[in-house]
Design a protein around this motif. Structure first.
Motif, mmCIF file in Angstrom:
data_model
loop_
_atom_site.group_PDB
_atom_site.id
_atom_site.type_symbol
_atom_site.label_atom_id
_atom_site.label_comp_id
_atom_site.label_asym_id
_atom_site.label_seq_id
_atom_site.Cartn_x
_atom_site.Cartn_y
_atom_site.Cartn_z
ATOM 1 N N GLY A 105 77.475 52.939 48.791
ATOM 2 C CA GLY A 105 78.171 54.048 49.131
ATOM 3 C C GLY A 105 77.151 55.100 50.228
ATOM 4 O O GLY A 105 75.965 54.669 50.459
ATOM 5 N N ARG A 147 85.953 53.987 54.521
ATOM 6 C CA ARG A 147 86.800 54.617 53.502
ATOM 7 C C ARG A 147 88.150 54.955 54.049
ATOM 8 O O ARG A 147 88.044 56.287 54.480
ATOM 9 N N PRO A 152 87.902 53.390 47.742
ATOM 10 C CA PRO A 152 86.544 53.163 47.724
ATOM 11 C C PRO A 152 86.260 52.442 49.070
ATOM 12 O O PRO A 152 87.034 51.920 49.734
#
Length: 178
Positions: A105, A147, A152
């Motif tokens: 992330g 994204r 996700p």
């Protein structure tokens, strides 16, 4: 079609609250092998004897398809026109070394010296948009971590970034790329 998830068998779960009639909830997971827009649900009701199309129930198998390679220079404003299916305002992206860094992330992997997390600045169409960033460091072989909306992050290694610095070698008059 098989590349759009094929036919799925689903099981219904009955749920009711406070003496109300049960409500049937159905869930199915589809795995798409390629991007496509405008997919609609076609459902077989057990005992009905025919498939029924639900035109108001649809999805997009989103993907970023290009550009294949972007080359940037530290300190220069770069505009990358991403192409794909499902790109839209509100999407965000960053450059990542690999799929693991993408999956970690933005907080763990988005490098500020490569523009950090970049929002789609202008969705040109449903299949294209612009990402604007200014890299501050050299890098090579990075892939796009993208994204779609609130989905996700997905790693697109074929959409690659190289950032090269051009300097003049002392006394030779030749340029060196690093």
């Amino acid at each position: 079609a098989a590349d759009f998830g094929g036919a799925q068998t689903v099981a219904a779960a009955a749920a009711g609250a406070n003496g109300t009639a049960p409500v049937e909830e159905v869930a199915a997971t589809f795995t798409f092998s390629r991007a496509a827009a405008g997919l609609r649900l076609c459902y077989w009701h057990d005992g009905a004897g025919a498939w029924r199309l639900y035109p108001s129930l649809g999805t997009v198998a989103a993907a970023v398809l290009g550009p294949a390679r972007t080359v940037g220079v530290p300190g220069d404003r770069e505009v990358v026109r991403v192409e794909g299916v499902g790109v839209a305002n509100g999407d965000v992206a960053f450059w990542a070394q690999d799929a693991a860094a993408c999956a970690a992330g933005e907080a763990a992997s988005a490098r500020a010296d490569l523009g950090g997390v970049v929002a789609v600045s202008r969705a040109l169409t449903f299949t294209g948009a612009e990402l604007v960033f200014t890299p501050a460091a050299t890098a090579s072989g990075l892939g796009l971590c993208y994204r779609f909306s609130t989905e996700p992050y997905a790693f697109f290694p074929a959409v690659a970034l190289d950032v090269f610095d051009v300097t003049r070698a002392e006394g030779r008059g030749a340029r060196r790329v690093s």
